[in-house]
Write an enzyme that holds these catalytic residues in place. Structure first.
Site, PDB file in Angstrom:
ATOM      1  N   GLU A  33       0.821  -1.212   0.000  1.00 13.65           N
ATOM      2  CA  GLU A  33       0.000   0.000   0.000  1.00 13.65           C
ATOM      3  C   GLU A  33       0.857   1.266   0.000  1.00 13.65           C
ATOM      4  OE1 GLU A  33      -3.062   0.337  -0.581  1.00 13.65           O
ATOM      5  OE2 GLU A  33      -3.620  -1.776  -0.481  1.00 13.65           O
ATOM      6  N   TYR A 116      -6.820   5.996   4.347  1.00 14.57           N
ATOM      7  CA  TYR A 116      -6.967   5.036   3.253  1.00 14.57           C
ATOM      8  C   TYR A 116      -6.116   3.782   3.518  1.00 14.57           C
ATOM      9  CZ  TYR A 116      -5.727   2.604  -0.913  1.00 14.57           C
ATOM     10  OH  TYR A 116      -5.469   1.585  -1.783  1.00 14.57           O
ATOM     11  N   ASP A 134      -9.958   5.414  -2.428  1.00 15.64           N
ATOM     12  CA  ASP A 134      -8.857   5.996  -3.201  1.00 15.64           C
ATOM     13  C   ASP A 134      -9.458   6.741  -4.399  1.00 15.64           C
ATOM     14  OD1 ASP A 134      -9.627   4.045  -4.981  1.00 15.64           O
ATOM     15  OD2 ASP A 134      -7.686   3.060  -5.108  1.00 15.64           O
TER      16      ASP A 134
END
Ligand code: SF4
Length: 352
Positions: A33, A116, A134
């Site tokens: 990520e 996020y 996102d």
């Protein structure tokens, strides 16, 4: 048909297979990520594989040197991500007994992790029902529901989070989030083919002819121009060529990376002014009498908020200068190619 039933049917047919999908190792998911923030999947995939191979556990990452981490990160940009990864790995080892945090709030405490990323790790690794939001998700949901709140604002995040929290599959939030992201990335693209979309019959943007108007984006600030003049001075000692590099330490772009001595100006210098500035810098910083130099072609380097205009001032000196403007070290060409440097400097070194 319910939202998730439709989305899942699409995901079964078109969902992406990615190396960090279908795993529940929070460390690997976290790495993926962070790497994928601001990076395309195709580019990020190689970096992800290299990271997990070089640092297979969070303990390996924590005990690596910052230089090693930055070097592996080189080329990805946004180097604060790498520094934060490193600091967070050390925090996990020192403060969490080596155990990756397993709650949303605990994950959020890691340096460099925002809402996020925390939602992604919490849902993919621990199946906690936190929706990921996102750019792809903003695009899909804003069109589907006709939401015109400017995205990437706090208000938009809260609005989308509240909506998606009602829709998320609480049993399989990992699948739900992966499907949501893939749908935005593959189907509801910036220029979508709405005739092939399973949501066409209920899409508010399609119904009202606003597909290319949503999502609404807040206006971006114009990147600021900066002019960098780098001194690439070389000299020979016992037949080996050396140059000088130092590490950037200021709270500015590229902190922790190596560069040549830098003269920064607030505007582009005319050839005469540049010559005067170079001679002045050489005398003040290196105690050199007038130097003969060669000027590299201009380099233009675009960052999100900065446009860097760079030139490299090259000179061969009979010996090492008696002083240098910044703490650093004499390096051979080989050493310069092994320390972490900004992509701009890397491009220049490769051109030599
Ligand atoms: S109909 Fe078009 S705009 Fe609407 S969700 Fe589908 S792909 Fe996106």
């Amino acid at each position: 048909m319910a939202f998730w039933t439709k989305l899942e049917a699409w995901y079964n047919d078109y969902g992406r297979t990615l190396p960090w999908r279908g795993i529940d190792n929070p460390y690997y998911i976290w790495l993926s990520e962070i790497i994928l923030q601001q990076t395309r999947i195709e580019q990020g995939r190689d970096y992800y594989l290299r990271f997990i191979e070089t640092f297979p556990t969070v303990a390996d990452l924590a005990t690596a040197s910052e230089e090693q981490v930055l070097r592996l990160w080189q080329g990805l940009g946004y180097y604060s991500r790498a520094r934060n990864l490193h600091a967070a790995a050390q925090y996990i080892m020192d403060e969490c007994g080596g155990r990756f945090p397993d709650t949303y709030d605990g994950i959020l405490r890691l340096k460099g992790v925002g809402r996020y990323t925390a939602a992604a790790i919490a849902s993919f690794a621990y199946r906690l029902p936190h929706p990921v939001i996102d750019g792809n998700v903003y695009r899909f949901i804003s069109r589907l529901r006709g939401i015109a709140t400017p995205i990437a604002t706090d208000a938009a995040y809260r609005e989308f989070e509240s909506l998606l929290t009602q829709l998320i599959d609480r049993e399989r939030p990992d699948r739900f989030n992966a499907a949501l992201m893939d749908f935005g990335a593959l189907q509801c693209r910036p220029q979508p083919d709405c005739t092939a979309c399973p949501f066409a019959d209920e899409c508010e943007a399609l119904r009202t002819g606003r597909v290319d108007m949503l999502p609404v984006k807040a206006p971006k600030a114009k990147p600021k121009d900066r002019w960098f003049y780098y001194f690439d001075l070389r000299w020979r000692k016992e037949g080996v060529q050396y140059g000088w590099m130092h590490r950037r330490t200021d709270n500015d772009i590229w902190r922790g990376l190596f560069e040549f001595d830098l003269m920064e100006t607030s505007q582009e210098l005319s050839p005469d002014d540049l010559n005067t500035a170079i001679q002045h810098f050489a005398q003040e910083a290196y105690h050199l009498s007038p130097i003969t130099f060669h000027l590299s072609p201009p380099y233009l380097h675009q960052l999100t908020h900065r446009t860097i205009h760079a030139r490299f001032i090259q000179a061969e000196l009979p010996q090492e200068p008696v002083s240098h403007p910044a703490d650093g070290m004499a390096m051979t060409a080989r050493q310069m190619n092994s320390v972490p440097v900004p992509r701009l400097i890397d491009k220049y070194l490769q051109s030599l």
